[in-house]
Design a protein around this motif. Structure first.
Motif, mmCIF file in Angstrom:
data_model
loop_
_atom_site.group_PDB
_atom_site.id
_atom_site.type_symbol
_atom_site.label_atom_id
_atom_site.label_comp_id
_atom_site.label_asym_id
_atom_site.label_seq_id
_atom_site.Cartn_x
_atom_site.Cartn_y
_atom_site.Cartn_z
ATOM 1 N N ASN A 1 -31.149 -12.064 -86.999
ATOM 2 C CA ASN A 1 -32.241 -12.421 -87.132
ATOM 3 C C ASN A 1 -33.395 -12.791 -88.173
ATOM 4 O O ASN A 1 -34.069 -13.121 -88.899
ATOM 5 C CB ASN A 1 -31.891 -10.698 -88.829
ATOM 6 N N ALA B 1 -31.805 -2.734 -83.976
ATOM 7 C CA ALA B 1 -33.257 -3.271 -84.546
ATOM 8 C C ALA B 1 -33.026 -4.872 -85.384
ATOM 9 O O ALA B 1 -34.106 -5.284 -85.455
ATOM 10 C CB ALA B 1 -34.025 -1.998 -85.659
ATOM 11 N N SER C 1 -34.242 -7.607 -83.054
ATOM 12 C CA SER C 1 -36.110 -7.739 -83.313
ATOM 13 C C SER C 1 -36.546 -8.378 -84.155
ATOM 14 O O SER C 1 -37.755 -8.863 -83.868
ATOM 15 C CB SER C 1 -36.578 -5.600 -84.017
ATOM 16 N N LYS D 1 -37.283 -8.271 -86.562
ATOM 17 C CA LYS D 1 -38.324 -7.918 -88.083
ATOM 18 C C LYS D 1 -38.155 -8.239 -89.409
ATOM 19 O O LYS D 1 -36.054 -8.088 -90.058
ATOM 20 C CB LYS D 1 -37.532 -6.280 -87.716
#
Length: 207
Positions: A18, A149, A152, A154
């Motif tokens: 991430n 997630a 992603s 993010k």
């Protein structure tokens, strides 16, 4: 030290998946022990708070069922977890973290809502902070809400608030507890606004 090794291992994995989290206002964290209190938004946020506050080390409340497996019990005990019966917490749910905090080496993380799906605050954090004579540090997490997630990319955000002191002479009656809860909720809202004024938490497990 095992705690430090795990910290660097998880940080490295998280960075690969991430990127580097954005940690806001780490300078607000006191040098001594404290109770970090945050809304529980994802299964990962206890780990993320501990990483963001490093080199401060934390103890954790963990449901007693996690200690049934011998290997997992060894692992989480090494990471300073202690068992709590969520159905019948008992005095140890207060006495154990108070004892740990008074020793001065570890802080502790408490989610006053109990689970990440409840918005109702519990009073345990205030009682523990008062008895241990340590401040409460409000914190919030914004970012991916599931393991999938994370990929992603993010951005992960952790924001730390100013210490909230629970006076040792304060009687924790209904009115004073309500005032403390209001102060804490206001701190959470302000911290969320500092990151993103348009932020709204959506519980993905209910979709």
């Amino acid at each position: 030290m095992f705690y430090t090794f795990i910290k660097h291992l998880i940080s490295g994995i998280l960075f690969l998946i991430n990127g580097k989290p954005d940690v806001h206002n780490q300078q607000r964290l006191p040098a001594g022990s404290y109770v970090l209190v945050a809304p529980h938004r994802t299964w990962l946020d206890p780990v993320l708070y501990a990483l963001a506050a490093y080199p401060k080390r934390f103890s954790f409340m963990a449901k007693k069922e996690l200690f049934k497996n011998r290997f997992f019990k060894w692992l989480i005990t090494k990471l300073n977890a202690f068992p709590v019966d969520r159905e019948n917490p008992g005095p140890s749910a207060i006495k154990t973290p108070v004892k740990i905090l008074k020793q001065g080496e570890l802080s502790t993380i408490i989610f006053p809502s109990g689970t990440r799906h409840s918005q109702e605050l519990k009073n345990g954090a205030f009682v523990i902070a008062k008895l241990a004579n340590v401040p409460i540090i409000p914190a919030v997490y914004q970012g991916p809400l599931s393991f999938k997630a994370l990929f992603s990319r993010k951005k992960i955000h952790i924001n730390f608030g100013e210490p909230i002191k629970v006076d040792r002479k304060l009687k924790l009656n209904d009115q004073n507890l309500a005032d403390l809860e209001q102060t804490l909720n206001a701190a959470f809202s302000n911290l969320d606004n500092e990151i993103n004024p348009e932020f709204k938490y959506i519980d993905v497990s209910k979709k």
